[in-house]
Scaffold this active site. Structure first.
Site, PDB file in Angstrom:
ATOM      1  N   ARG A 157     -61.471  33.494  27.580  1.00 40.94           N
ATOM      2  CA  ARG A 157     -60.895  33.759  28.849  1.00 40.94           C
ATOM      3  C   ARG A 157     -59.264  34.036  28.738  1.00 40.94           C
ATOM      4  NH1 ARG A 157     -61.793  28.802  32.898  1.00 40.94           N
ATOM      5  NH2 ARG A 157     -62.126  27.657  30.881  1.00 40.94           N
TER       6      ARG A 157
ATOM      7  N   ALA B  98     -60.455  22.635  17.680  1.00 37.25           N
ATOM      8  CA  ALA B  98     -59.710  23.891  17.920  1.00 37.25           C
ATOM      9  C   ALA B  98     -60.866  25.106  17.525  1.00 37.25           C
ATOM     10  CB  ALA B  98     -58.533  23.990  16.877  1.00 37.25           C
TER      11      ALA B  98
END
Length: 441
Positions: free
Chosen positions: A14, A8
């Site tokens: 994005r 993570a």
């Protein structure tokens, strides 16, 4: 013993958001929580590798899990400047495997929240030393390609995984792709992690390169449905993932006895519980840690972080957080907040906030508990068998005792004693002939 590693550390640029990517929510629960909750079914050693947004993610997890779960979670910081990439995420400063307890390591991605516990179990139970989660992509662009040696319907034996930027033109036509989830024997990681090189198009240490290093051993790819391994990298992906998750939650609820009218219009939190034979009409939203037991929730009603038991709610009602409603009728356009309601009727157009109302009480249309004085919220206590007439305002803090009546149109500012009728109205005055004086004959 199995150890679980959740990757993570990515920036998630994005997503175009200041929120760390893995904390974006699907059905009221962060992507990271979905993965942690599934992983906890198989392991007491959950390792989360972080970099971007590290402190915010740790704070969120510590806030949302109790100590018994946090004792099973270890946070690691990826040495991103030294060792970028999925392989680098498992390296300590000396390029050795980070500290893990298990002999087998399940490696998950923090942005793949739809990978279910049953799919994890398949990968964990694979007999090969290395098992990879793969799928046949409708559009393989962007994925690492599986170089398949032998294949059957759900299992492939593979020789290598090649990242797209390193693929030949021939390899780019391969539809079997890497889902980025692995189950690997610990000794293989220990023996090969330090041998990884970042001599590739992206300058990263790729975890799949270990498969090439272990080419003499059979590596299995367990093939799943594409939705299971959907990576969430944009807000569009987030919406698609939530659509899939909602379908799963609704299907599970209906299989357990819940009746749904137009199921696709109903929103259910992943944190919510539906118990017994409930009925949800179209447009219902069940949010947060709500518990709905043997109740009828009518059209376009929203319930947030509340407990509803053997009651009918709505249509068009709004039950805000911290309500406990039992054996009651809450009708259309009634709003409740922090309300403890037992066996009452509130048919329509009322606001019941910060209040307790006892059994047998009837709340008329337009009744308001005035709970906020501009600085502080105050509580209203209404007893049993009270009849509250329409258009009544109850100024908190107020106590209305059992077996009393509030006349319609009253403003209640002090205690109403048991057995009393409370009336608070301005005297009506009729001025004869005023209509003609005002408008003319």
């Amino acid at each position: 013993m199995l150890s679980v590693v959740i990757l993570a550390a990515g920036m998630g640029s994005r997503m175009k958001s200041n929120i760390p990517k893995v904390l974006h929510q699907i059905c009221d629960k962060s992507m990271l929580e979905h993965i942690i909750d599934s992983a906890l079914l198989f392991s007491d050693d959950i390792n989360i590798v972080l970099y971007h947004g590290r402190d915010e993610i740790i704070e969120y997890i510590e806030k949302n899990y109790d100590d018994s779960i946090l004792d099973k979670i270890t946070f690691h910081t990826q040495h991103y400047e030294l060792y970028p990439g999925t392989g680098g995420a498992l390296m300590d400063r000396d390029k050795n495997l980070i500290s893990l307890k298990g002999d087998k390591i399940l490696i998950l991605n923090g942005d793949t929240p739809l990978f279910s516990s049953s799919s994890m179990e398949t990968l964990i139970n694979a007999t090969s030393s290395i098992a990879v989660a793969g799928f046949v992509a409708k559009n393989p662009s962007g994925y690492g390609r599986l170089i398949v040696k032998e294949k059957s319907s759900n299992i492939c034996t593979i020789n290598n995984i090649v990242e797209e930027k390193d693929c030949s033109e021939e390899q780019k036509s391969i539809a079997e792709v890497n889902g980025g989830i692995y189950c690997i024997q610990r000794h293989i990681l220990e023996e090969n992690l330090g041998k990884l090189s970042n001599d590739n198009a992206q300058g990263e240490y790729y975890l799949p390169d270990i498969i090439r290093m272990c080419g003499k051993q059979d590596t299995i790819a367990c093939m799943y449905d594409e939705d299971e391994l959907m990576g969430v990298n944009t807000k569009l992906h987030l919406a698609k993932a939530e659509f899939i998750m909602l379908e799963r939650l609704r299907n599970k609820a209906m299989e357990n006895g819940v009746i749904m009218q137009i199921p696709e219009s109903i929103y259910i939190s992943a944190r919510a519980k539906l118990v017994g034979e409930c009925k949800l009409e179209s447009g219902v939203r069940i949010l947060g840690k709500s518990i709905i037991e043997s109740s009828h929730i009518k059209a376009n009603t929203t319930i947030s972080d509340s407990i509803i038991n053997h009651s009918d709610i709505g249509p068009n009602a709004h039950i805000r957080p911290k309500c406990a409603i039992s054996h009651s009728h809450i009708g259309n356009f009634v709003e409740c907040k922090s309300a403890n309601l037992l066996n009452i009727k509130a048919g329509h157009l009322s606001y019941l906030g910060d209040c307790e109302i006892g059994s047998g009480t009837n709340v008329g249309a337009g009744v308001i508990t005035c709970n906020y004085d501009g600085k502080t919220k105050h509580k209203t206590r209404i007893g049993k068998n009270v009849f509250i007439g329409s258009d009544t305002q109850i100024i908190a803090p107020a106590i209305i005792e059992d077996n009393s009546i509030i006349a319609a149109g009253s403003t209640i500012t002090s205690r109403v004693e048991s057995g009393s009728l409370a009336i608070s109205r301005i005297k009506q005055v009729n001025i004869k002939g005023w209509f003609y004086k005002f408008f003319g004959k």
